[in-house]
Design an enzyme around this catalytic site. Sequence first.
Site, PDB file in Angstrom:
ATOM      1  N   CYS A 104     -10.069   4.050  -4.714  1.00  0.00           N
ATOM      2  CA  CYS A 104      -8.686   3.777  -4.309  1.00  0.00           C
ATOM      3  C   CYS A 104      -8.289   2.317  -4.376  1.00  0.00           C
ATOM      4  O   CYS A 104      -7.118   2.005  -4.258  1.00  0.00           O
ATOM      5  CB  CYS A 104      -8.456   4.281  -2.891  1.00  0.00           C
ATOM      6  SG  CYS A 104      -8.548   6.055  -2.792  1.00  0.00           S
ATOM      7  N   VAL A 105      -9.231   1.410  -4.520  1.00  0.00           N
ATOM      8  CA  VAL A 105      -8.861  -0.008  -4.516  1.00  0.00           C
ATOM      9  C   VAL A 105      -9.014  -0.593  -5.919  1.00  0.00           C
ATOM     10  O   VAL A 105      -8.286  -1.485  -6.305  1.00  0.00           O
ATOM     11  CB  VAL A 105      -9.732  -0.824  -3.538  1.00  0.00           C
ATOM     12  CG1 VAL A 105      -9.064  -2.157  -3.236  1.00  0.00           C
ATOM     13  CG2 VAL A 105      -9.961  -0.063  -2.258  1.00  0.00           C
TER      14      VAL A 105
END
Lengths: 105, 165
Positions: A104-105
């Site tokens: 997600c990052v």
Amino acid sequence: MVAKTIAGKTVEVNEDGFMTNPNEWTEEIAVEIAKEEGIPELTAEHWKIINFCRQAAGTSGKAPTLRQITTGTGVSTKDLFALFPKGPAKKVARIAGLGKPEGCV
Amino acid sequence: MSEERKIAFICSKGTLDMAYPALVMGWAALGNGIDVTIFFTFWGLDIINKHRVDHLEIAPVANTSMKMSMMGIPGNLGIPNIVGVLPGMTAFATKLMKDKMKALEVPPVREYLQMLVDAGAKLYACKMSVDMMGLSKDDFVEGVLDIVTAGDFMDMTEGAQIVFI
């Protein structure tokens, strides 16, 4: 899964247009997909990022996330978004012949 | 579709756990070529307040989801509220969460905000909250474009999907 001819080579792609076998990827294919993604020419800076992704995926088996790209290459977030405008996450992975980035990052 | 897609987040909470949702989803949206606007209101102003952003916390009191399993103790044992009120417990819970985030390579809030700004997210502070808390633009981190009214926010997010946090 469908077969698609890119830069004169037939490769397997999934329904989202991502190549499914990274080993079928060539630099010519990257140039063609980049054009589809609205990037007319791949510069040395583009290649720095693409090569990093290929390398990262080679060891981990996954397309790196944007933050892994910026920390791994030293390319700034601003430059990354300027080099691959309008959604670098998928664009970089597609051009590098990898799947969608996981994480997600 | 993604060419025109717009998303706007309203951040109204200033606790560490409530700072991350807009950052994570906003970053994902930018990575997918979606236009991102974030409006910070009430306690959410802490997230962009340069004196507060590095000191966001999470309190274990009345937090029914924060279980001891986070510390490796199996089962559903919670942190008793009576223990949670002891001095240092909020700092302890905050450190625990920050360490978990760090282990996942999630950047701290200040750095995450900068990433979003660099990627093109537009950040705004809510005028009423700013006035209420006696703040000014100088109190905010770089990248906060302006202090705007709720009406301005409505104008600038026409056609956007709005997420309230």
